[in-house]
Design a protein around this motif. Structure first.
Motif, PDB file in Angstrom:
ATOM      1  N   GLU A   1       5.447   9.261   0.258  1.00  0.00           N
ATOM      2  CA  GLU A   1       4.371   8.305   0.485  1.00  0.00           C
ATOM      3  C   GLU A   1       3.435   8.794   1.590  1.00  0.00           C
ATOM      4  O   GLU A   1       3.717   9.771   2.279  1.00  0.00           O
ATOM      5  CB  GLU A   1       4.957   6.928   0.859  1.00  0.00           C
ATOM      6  CG  GLU A   1       6.031   6.407  -0.076  1.00  0.00           C
ATOM      7  CD  GLU A   1       5.519   6.054  -1.468  1.00  0.00           C
ATOM      8  OE1 GLU A   1       4.292   6.168  -1.712  1.00  0.00           O
ATOM      9  OE2 GLU A   1       6.332   5.669  -2.324  1.00  0.00           O
ATOM     10  N   TYR A   2       2.315   8.088   1.745  1.00  0.00           N
ATOM     11  CA  TYR A   2       1.357   8.428   2.802  1.00  0.00           C
ATOM     12  C   TYR A   2       1.875   7.902   4.133  1.00  0.00           C
ATOM     13  O   TYR A   2       2.345   6.764   4.239  1.00  0.00           O
ATOM     14  CB  TYR A   2      -0.005   7.808   2.497  1.00  0.00           C
ATOM     15  CG  TYR A   2      -1.096   8.243   3.445  1.00  0.00           C
ATOM     16  CD1 TYR A   2      -1.767   9.451   3.253  1.00  0.00           C
ATOM     17  CD2 TYR A   2      -1.450   7.444   4.526  1.00  0.00           C
ATOM     18  CE1 TYR A   2      -2.772   9.854   4.127  1.00  0.00           C
ATOM     19  CE2 TYR A   2      -2.460   7.845   5.400  1.00  0.00           C
ATOM     20  CZ  TYR A   2      -3.108   9.048   5.192  1.00  0.00           C
ATOM     21  OH  TYR A   2      -4.090   9.443   6.064  1.00  0.00           O
TER      22      TYR A   2
ATOM     23  N   SER B   1       1.672  12.687   7.006  1.00  0.00           N
ATOM     24  CA  SER B   1       0.444  12.990   6.262  1.00  0.00           C
ATOM     25  C   SER B   1      -0.737  13.161   7.205  1.00  0.00           C
ATOM     26  O   SER B   1      -1.580  14.049   7.017  1.00  0.00           O
ATOM     27  CB  SER B   1       0.146  11.865   5.255  1.00  0.00           C
ATOM     28  OG  SER B   1       1.247  11.601   4.419  1.00  0.00           O
TER      29      SER B   1
ATOM     30  N   GLY C   1      -8.633   9.103   5.955  1.00  0.00           N
ATOM     31  CA  GLY C   1      -7.582   9.184   4.948  1.00  0.00           C
ATOM     32  C   GLY C   1      -6.867   7.865   4.756  1.00  0.00           C
ATOM     33  O   GLY C   1      -6.532   7.478   3.622  1.00  0.00           O
ATOM     34  N   LEU C   2      -6.629   7.164   5.844  1.00  0.00           N
ATOM     35  CA  LEU C   2      -5.975   5.855   5.758  1.00  0.00           C
ATOM     36  C   LEU C   2      -6.860   4.861   5.019  1.00  0.00           C
ATOM     37  O   LEU C   2      -6.383   4.093   4.183  1.00  0.00           O
ATOM     38  CB  LEU C   2      -5.659   5.346   7.159  1.00  0.00           C
ATOM     39  CG  LEU C   2      -4.990   3.973   7.259  1.00  0.00           C
ATOM     40  CD1 LEU C   2      -3.660   3.970   6.532  1.00  0.00           C
ATOM     41  CD2 LEU C   2      -4.805   3.564   8.718  1.00  0.00           C
TER      42      LEU C   2
ATOM     43  N   ARG D   1       0.814  -1.220   0.000  1.00  0.00           N
ATOM     44  CA  ARG D   1       0.000   0.000   0.000  1.00  0.00           C
ATOM     45  C   ARG D   1       0.845   1.268   0.000  1.00  0.00           C
ATOM     46  O   ARG D   1       0.312   2.370  -0.113  1.00  0.00           O
ATOM     47  CB  ARG D   1      -0.900   0.022   1.240  1.00  0.00           C
ATOM     48  CG  ARG D   1      -1.736  -1.237   1.429  1.00  0.00           C
ATOM     49  CD  ARG D   1      -2.836  -1.360   0.409  1.00  0.00           C
ATOM     50  NE  ARG D   1      -3.727  -2.486   0.705  1.00  0.00           N
ATOM     51  CZ  ARG D   1      -4.877  -2.708   0.113  1.00  0.00           C
ATOM     52  NH1 ARG D   1      -5.299  -1.879  -0.828  1.00  0.00           N
ATOM     53  NH2 ARG D   1      -5.617  -3.761   0.438  1.00  0.00           N
ATOM     54  N   LYS D   2       2.156   1.103   0.187  1.00  0.00           N
ATOM     55  CA  LYS D   2       3.076   2.234   0.255  1.00  0.00           C
ATOM     56  C   LYS D   2       2.641   3.230   1.328  1.00  0.00           C
ATOM     57  O   LYS D   2       2.465   4.423   1.075  1.00  0.00           O
ATOM     58  CB  LYS D   2       3.193   2.917  -1.110  1.00  0.00           C
ATOM     59  CG  LYS D   2       3.786   2.017  -2.187  1.00  0.00           C
ATOM     60  CD  LYS D   2       3.988   2.743  -3.497  1.00  0.00           C
ATOM     61  CE  LYS D   2       4.641   1.825  -4.533  1.00  0.00           C
ATOM     62  NZ  LYS D   2       4.849   2.523  -5.834  1.00  0.00           N
ATOM     63  N   VAL D   3       2.487   2.705   2.533  1.00  0.00           N
ATOM     64  CA  VAL D   3       2.045   3.498   3.676  1.00  0.00           C
ATOM     65  C   VAL D   3       2.983   3.243   4.849  1.00  0.00           C
ATOM     66  O   VAL D   3       3.272   2.090   5.186  1.00  0.00           O
ATOM     67  CB  VAL D   3       0.605   3.134   4.087  1.00  0.00           C
ATOM     68  CG1 VAL D   3       0.203   3.862   5.364  1.00  0.00           C
ATOM     69  CG2 VAL D   3      -0.370   3.463   2.963  1.00  0.00           C
TER      70      VAL D   3
ATOM     71  N   GLU E   1      -9.070   5.475   2.733  1.00  0.00           N
ATOM     72  CA  GLU E   1      -9.014   5.810   1.308  1.00  0.00           C
ATOM     73  C   GLU E   1      -7.745   5.255   0.681  1.00  0.00           C
ATOM     74  O   GLU E   1      -7.762   4.693  -0.425  1.00  0.00           O
ATOM     75  CB  GLU E   1      -9.086   7.318   1.125  1.00  0.00           C
ATOM     76  CG  GLU E   1      -9.077   7.757  -0.335  1.00  0.00           C
ATOM     77  CD  GLU E   1      -9.180   9.268  -0.485  1.00  0.00           C
ATOM     78  OE1 GLU E   1      -9.067   9.754  -1.625  1.00  0.00           O
ATOM     79  OE2 GLU E   1      -9.374   9.960   0.535  1.00  0.00           O
ATOM     80  N   ARG E   2      -6.641   5.406   1.404  1.00  0.00           N
ATOM     81  CA  ARG E   2      -5.368   4.907   0.889  1.00  0.00           C
ATOM     82  C   ARG E   2      -5.376   3.382   0.772  1.00  0.00           C
ATOM     83  O   ARG E   2      -4.759   2.806  -0.134  1.00  0.00           O
ATOM     84  CB  ARG E   2      -4.236   5.350   1.829  1.00  0.00           C
ATOM     85  CG  ARG E   2      -2.852   4.968   1.352  1.00  0.00           C
ATOM     86  CD  ARG E   2      -2.417   5.833   0.185  1.00  0.00           C
ATOM     87  NE  ARG E   2      -1.118   5.436  -0.345  1.00  0.00           N
ATOM     88  CZ  ARG E   2      -0.357   6.198  -1.108  1.00  0.00           C
ATOM     89  NH1 ARG E   2      -0.766   7.409  -1.430  1.00  0.00           N
ATOM     90  NH2 ARG E   2       0.795   5.771  -1.556  1.00  0.00           N
ATOM     91  N   LEU E   3      -6.090   2.731   1.690  1.00  0.00           N
ATOM     92  CA  LEU E   3      -6.146   1.272   1.687  1.00  0.00           C
ATOM     93  C   LEU E   3      -7.253   0.727   0.793  1.00  0.00           C
ATOM     94  O   LEU E   3      -7.441  -0.481   0.696  1.00  0.00           O
ATOM     95  CB  LEU E   3      -6.336   0.763   3.122  1.00  0.00           C
ATOM     96  CG  LEU E   3      -5.216   1.097   4.111  1.00  0.00           C
ATOM     97  CD1 LEU E   3      -5.562   0.584   5.502  1.00  0.00           C
ATOM     98  CD2 LEU E   3      -3.880   0.528   3.653  1.00  0.00           C
TER      99      LEU E   3
END
Length: 285
Positions: free
Chosen positions: A110-111, A208, A221-222, A46-48, A224-226
């Motif tokens: 990245e996030y 972020s 926000g997390l 996920r690049k988090v 959405e990223r996932l």
């Protein structure tokens, strides 16, 4: 301060176990290894980058991530626990990035997501979980003696025999002594100040999202990223007992959390519930 705690017990914080080791690491090694296990935790697919201090909602965060990544709730009731992100149970989902130059690239591109908590409420919650005497706090009795020993060693407490649990005021006094001896960086992760963990190298302004888990939109926000519409993490248990905050306890807590508040107060959603005279009932994140 080139302090070395007496004895050979080393507390493995995420695993919640105590091991006896014939080979005793230096204190700087212990601190470095403990912090590296907190930061940087990187969810590769996920690049988090994620970080959550102990007693800030970390269990809920990792359970949330596991459910999304594997399509089921965390199913295990034994070790290794959900916090141990590099265990086989996580199937290489996470990477522990220790190289500073790579950390800088991740933080810049990245996030990144970090959970924080009101510092005084977190310390009271940690006391209930790891150090408290009596019942009703969901205290971890199996490891309590080791946590108490570790803290009293850092505080140069010479009581004989050593207590196996601590009342709240005695616990806060021991923490205060550790701060005064400039040994704060050696505290275990449940009581390590937040500015010395997730934000040691990258302050909140470089993340972020920095939030408390109790905020309604904390995970928006997390999520959405996932790639999910699920924004509510699982909730851990809450203790059933209140604790009253005495004058000395309140004063010492104010003193030892001052630096933490300077860094993270903009990200807290409300004033602290830990005030002199208050009877505090806190959720055990």
């Amino acid at each position: 301060d080139n302090y070395m705690a007496s004895g050979s017990s080393v507390i493995k914080e995420d695993a919640e176990v105590v091991e006896d080791s014939a080979e005793v690491a230096t204190d700087d090694d212990r601190f470095t290894e403990d912090r590296e296990d907190i930061f940087m935790r990187y969810l590769t697919s996920r690049k988090v980058a994620l970080c959550a201090c102990a007693k800030c909602g970390s269990t809920s965060l990792w359970q949330y991530i596991y459910q999304l990544e594997f399509g089921q709730e965390w199913p295990y009731v034994d070790k290794p626990w959900v916090h141990e992100l590099i265990s086989p149970r996580w199937d290489d989902k996470f990477q522990m990035i220790k190289d500073r130059s790579i950390q800088e690239q991740v933080m810049a591109n990245e996030y990144s997501f970090a959970l924080v908590r009101d510092p005084k409420e977190r310390l009271v919650s940690s006391w209930k979980s790891k150090y408290a005497c009596g019942f009703g706090y969901h205290t971890d009795f199996a490891s309590r003696k080791a946590y108490v020993k570790n803290l009293l060693d850092l505080a140069d407490d010479q009581q004989d025999p050593r207590p196996e649990c601590l009342e709240l005021e005695d616990y806060v006094q021991a923490l205060t002594t550790v701060h005064e001896l400039n040994r704060t960086r050696f505290l275990n992760r449940h009581v390590l100040p937040q500015h010395m963990a997730c934000f040691q190298d990258f302050p909140p302004s470089q993340w972020s999202k920095v939030t408390v888990i109790s905020e309604a939109s904390a995970f928006a926000g997390l999520a959405e990223r996932l790639g999910t519409s699920i924004e509510t993490p699982p909730r851990d248990h809450a203790s059933t007992a209140q604790v009253r905050i005495g004058a000395k306890t309140a004063m010492l807590l104010d003193r030892i959390t001052h630096e933490e508040y300077l860094m993270i107060s903009p990200y807290l959603s409300r004033p602290s519930a830990v005030l002199e005279g208050n009877a505090v009932f806190l959720r055990d994140y």
